[in-house]
Write a protein that holds these residues in place. Structure first.
Motif, short mmCIF file in Angstrom:
data_model
loop_
_atom_site.label_atom_id
_atom_site.label_comp_id
_atom_site.label_asym_id
_atom_site.label_seq_id
_atom_site.Cartn_x
_atom_site.Cartn_y
_atom_site.Cartn_z
N HIS A 121 0.83 -1.20 0.00
CA HIS A 121 0.00 0.00 0.00
C HIS A 121 0.86 1.25 0.00
O HIS A 121 1.81 1.36 0.77
CB HIS A 121 -0.90 0.03 1.24
CG HIS A 121 -1.57 1.36 1.45
ND1 HIS A 121 -2.46 1.89 0.54
CD2 HIS A 121 -1.44 2.29 2.43
CE1 HIS A 121 -2.86 3.08 0.97
NE2 HIS A 121 -2.26 3.35 2.10
N CYS A 127 0.33 5.72 -0.40
CA CYS A 127 -0.61 6.83 -0.55
C CYS A 127 0.19 8.13 -0.41
O CYS A 127 1.40 8.10 -0.21
CB CYS A 127 -1.73 6.74 0.47
SG CYS A 127 -1.16 6.79 2.17
N CYS A 178 -7.16 4.81 1.94
CA CYS A 178 -6.22 4.58 3.04
C CYS A 178 -7.05 4.22 4.27
O CYS A 178 -8.26 4.00 4.16
CB CYS A 178 -5.37 5.83 3.26
SG CYS A 178 -3.96 5.56 4.38
ZN LIG Z 1 -2.21 5.15 3.23
#
Ligand SMILES: [Zn+2]
Length: 383
Positions: A255, A257, A348
């Motif tokens: 992940h 972001c 997120c």
């Molecule tokens: Zn994140």
């Protein structure tokens, strides 16, 4: 995870914690209650979250990171040689205080919520990082479980505070070898405990490419001296691949972001995935869990050999996205991905930093409900 339907729905990890749990977290940090007492309370909160996820129809569940103060500094009491330091503590030890203060001023995060797990001694896993989270989930759900872990690049960058770490390790690279060993031990035990999905969080990768040498940064993990972005990316890819080498069984995800602490989109990082594409494709993960609900992430790109955890709702806004809008985002991604290669999730977590969650549990549940409704509609279209 063969039981999963098309367009399985999951979260990225964190959920807001109840006030009582936050209070207990402070008491635990002060040493006024025991770990066992804290965990009993965290478990009650996790059971509530599991019920919410079951009811809403989330296919791959998490424990909402209820035992963690945030997604990476929680390792401080699980790894020997790590000291949790406030930004004021850090300012005391760093050599270039002016540069450090400049960075702090641009962080835009309440300083009280920022603690850094700094390396002050040789790193040894004192207890497991997330195995107890996994075991507890497996005891209380029949659904596949996702376990988020801080990635090796994030941990190495956060832990490396030259003024302190150099007493033990000659370089950041040397420190990273112990980080890799610790994470590999953890994966081995998570697989034994039945983890279905292991997600590495490496949000700092976007900072490497989107700040382009400016001092502006968004996380304390990004404080250590910056090299050329290409070198940093190569370092990150190499660390992740060393951690993952030889493992199979669970789905492995990555992940990233562009920051998740403020509802003000204008202070978070912006940029498309293009500069990261080749690096992300080179990492031995099955799935990339990426932001796409925010316009700051640009349009969906194809990634060779990867499935996509498609961000379809913004965790930071009070408005719940419509089912139509979520379906549109998915249809856009279907131009590059087969239906079987798409998982739906928020951009997120809903509570990355325990004491400054970006949403309430109620809104989080409503957003997850909207994703589930969209998934049901899309499954009919693709049956
Ligand atoms: Zn994140």
């Amino acid at each position: 995870m063969s039981r999963l339907p098309l367009f399985p729905v999951t979260t990225v990890g964190s959920w807001p914690r109840p006030q009582e749990l936050l209070k207990s977290q402070r008491l635990l940090q002060l040493g006024r209650i025991t770990r066992e007492e804290f965990h009993r309370q965290a478990e009650a909160s996790i059971l509530e979250l599991l019920e919410i996820q079951h009811e809403v129809g989330v296919d791959i569940v998490t424990d909402g990171e209820q035992r963690r103060d945030n997604f990476y500094s929680f390792v401080h009491d699980r790894i020997e040689g790590v000291r949790l330091m406030s930004m004021a503590d850090m300012l005391d030890v760093v050599e270039d205080k002016a540069a450090f203060e400049r960075i702090l001023q641009t962080l835009d995060v309440p300083a009280f919520s920022l603690y850094n797990p700094s390396c002050v001694g040789r790193l040894e896993r004192r207890r497991t990082l997330a195995v107890e989270e996994c075991r507890f989930l497996k005891e209380h759900t029949d659904r596949p479980v996702k376990i988020p872990l801080p990635g090796p690049y994030l941990l190495t960058r956060a832990m490396w505070v030259p003024e302190l770490s150099q007493q033990v390790y000659g370089s950041k690279e040397e420190l990273s070898k112990d980080v890799i060993r610790i994470l590999r031990d953890e994966i081995r035990e998570l697989i034994e405990a039945g983890a279905d999905f292991i997600q590495f969080d490496e949000p700092v990768l976007t900072e490497v490419v989107f700040t382009q040498g400016q001092t502006r940064t968004f996380m304390c993990a990004a404080l250590s001296a910056k090299k050329d972005p290409a070198e940093e990316l190569a370092f990150a890819v190499s660390l992740l691949n060393q951690v993952l080498e030889g493992f199979s069984g669970p789905t492995f995800g990555l992940h990233l972001c562009r920051g998740n602490w403020s509802p003000d989109e204008s202070i978070l990082l912006s940029g498309e995935y293009h500069p990261l594409k080749a690096s992300l494709e080179a990492i031995r993960v099955d799935q990339l869990v990426l932001e796409y609900a925010t316009e700051r992430a640009g349009s969906v790109l194809p990634f060779e050999g990867k499935s996509l955890g498609l961000g379809v709702v913004n965790p930071r806004t009070p408005e719940v996205e419509s089912v139509d809008r979520i379906c549109d985002t998915v249809r856009d991604a279907l131009r590059h991905f087969a239906p079987a290669d798409l998982t739906l999730n928020p951009d997120c977590g809903f509570g990355t930093f325990s004491n400054s969650p970006v949403n309430s549990r109620e809104i989080a549940a409503q957003k997850m409900h909207a994703i589930v409704e969209a998934a049901r509609r899309l499954r009919k279209e693709h049956a």
